[in-house]
Write a protein that holds these residues in place. Structure first.
Motif, short mmCIF file in Angstrom:
data_model
loop_
_atom_site.label_atom_id
_atom_site.label_comp_id
_atom_site.label_asym_id
_atom_site.label_seq_id
_atom_site.Cartn_x
_atom_site.Cartn_y
_atom_site.Cartn_z
N UNK B 61 44.99 88.12 -5.90
CA UNK B 61 46.30 87.62 -5.49
C UNK B 61 46.73 88.36 -4.22
N UNK B 62 46.83 87.62 -3.13
CA UNK B 62 47.16 88.27 -1.86
C UNK B 62 48.51 87.78 -1.34
N UNK B 63 49.38 88.73 -1.05
CA UNK B 63 50.68 88.39 -0.47
C UNK B 63 50.71 88.95 0.95
N UNK B 64 50.91 88.06 1.92
CA UNK B 64 50.94 88.49 3.32
C UNK B 64 52.36 88.38 3.85
N UNK B 65 52.81 89.45 4.50
CA UNK B 65 54.14 89.44 5.11
C UNK B 65 53.95 89.50 6.63
N UNK B 66 54.20 88.38 7.29
CA UNK B 66 53.98 88.28 8.73
C UNK B 66 55.09 88.94 9.53
N UNK B 67 54.83 89.08 10.84
CA UNK B 67 55.79 89.82 11.67
C UNK B 67 57.10 89.07 11.88
N UNK B 68 57.11 87.77 11.62
CA UNK B 68 58.38 87.04 11.74
C UNK B 68 58.95 86.75 10.36
N UNK B 69 58.67 87.63 9.42
CA UNK B 69 59.17 87.53 8.05
C UNK B 69 58.62 86.32 7.29
N UNK B 70 57.46 85.81 7.70
CA UNK B 70 56.83 84.73 6.95
C UNK B 70 56.20 85.35 5.70
N UNK B 71 56.17 84.60 4.62
CA UNK B 71 55.54 85.10 3.39
C UNK B 71 54.44 84.11 3.02
N UNK B 72 53.23 84.63 2.88
CA UNK B 72 52.10 83.80 2.45
C UNK B 72 51.65 84.30 1.09
N UNK B 73 51.68 83.42 0.11
CA UNK B 73 51.21 83.81 -1.21
C UNK B 73 49.94 83.02 -1.46
N UNK B 74 48.83 83.73 -1.52
CA UNK B 74 47.51 83.10 -1.64
C UNK B 74 47.34 81.96 -0.65
N UNK B 75 47.59 82.25 0.62
CA UNK B 75 47.44 81.33 1.75
C UNK B 75 48.42 80.15 1.73
#
Lengths: 155, 134
Positions: B61-75
């Motif tokens: 389970x991967x949660x990505x927090x991008x530099x513009x506050x985007x949130x990606x949960x499992x792509x």
């Protein structure tokens, strides 16, 4: 009767297709290879049951035992509510952890600081030997019942 | 007096490609050994630098927090509020599931803490924060 001897052609192997394939491979590897080495800090979050137990056992003595690091808005660091320079932070934490490496460390971050600053402090604590790091928001009213703990680099 | 010089025979040897192939193969071996292959990320992030980071154990389970506050949960694009129900559902399936958090170093620490707290409230216990080696 004499037959004309067939001429032997001694052409070398055509290397052009091989070079084409190798070039494609190189371009593919150049695009997909990453030289940035991604590491990780292992975090272990106490379960809600553990958290409840911890909250129940929050006594005055336990609160006093917690090492408190606050990161202020203008890069001001506080160690147990006393302003401290970033250079002295690591040695001070190391001294505090000398007797008990399992002491809890609570890092509280102000709203305006970025992730790098927070991780810098987490890194310092881990290098100083800290095992149980908790992270929470920096707010005067925030109670000491936190949060997310990290497993130290040097248990 | 007319002197005639013998004309030098022109030798048109083809360029030998073998050294070039050698160099290209060396390049391939270099790329294979020194780098690590990675899948192309939807959101390009630069994790925070840390000295004490250990080898990344990326969970399912991967949660990505991008530099513009985007949130990606499992792509998949989502928001901080989506994390709680998703983690809760995942935790019901497997309590020891490892969650990998990849946050850009430029985002606000408060966003990261909010996500950590959401994971904690949802019952997530094993969390790894991706960092970059110095």
């Amino acid at each position: 009767m004499q037959f004309e001897r067939r001429r032997r052609y001694t052409h070398g192997i055509n290397l052009t297709p091989l070079i084409d394939v190798i070039f494609i491979l190189i371009v593919y590897l150049m695009i997909t290879t990453s030289f940035v080495h991604i590491n990780s800090i292992e975090l272990s979050i106490p379960s809600q049951a553990e958290e409840k137990n911890r909250e129940a056992s929050t006594t005055h003595a336990r609160i006093q035992d917690i090492i408190l690091i606050d990161i202020g808005a203008q890069n001001i660091y506080y160690l147990n509510s006393v302003i401290i320079g970033i250079d002295e932070l690591e040695t001070s934490i190391h001294k505090l952890l000398k007797n008990d490496k399992d002491r809890e460390i609570l890092i509280r971050a102000s709203k305006n600081i970025n992730v790098q600053q927070l991780v810098d402090v987490m890194d310092m604590v881990r290098i100083a030997g800290g095992n149980h790091i908790s992270v929470n928001h920096w707010d005067e009213k925030t109670s000491l019942t936190s949060s997310t703990s990290t497993k130290g680099a040097h248990p | 007096m007319n002197i005639e010089f013998e004309r030098r025979a022109r030798t048109t040897r083809p360029i030998s490609l073998i050294p070039m192939v050698d160099i290209l193969l060396v390049l391939i071996i270099y790329f294979l050994l020194s780098g690590s292959l990675h899948s192309i990320e939807i959101l390009e992030i630069s994790p925070p630098l840390a000295q004490s980071g250990e080898e990344l154990t990326q969970g399912p389970l991967v949660i990505v927090l991008g530099k513009h506050d985007e949130v990606l949960i499992n792509d998949e694009l989502g928001s901080v509020s989506d994390i709680f129900p998703l983690i809760k559902a995942e935790m019901l399936k497997d309590k020891d599931r490892v969650i990998t958090l990849k946050a850009d170093h430029r985002i606000k620490a408060s966003t990261l803490i909010d996500v950590m707290n959401a994971i904690r409230e949802a019952g997530g216990e094993n969390l790894t924060l991706a960092t970059q080696a110095l």
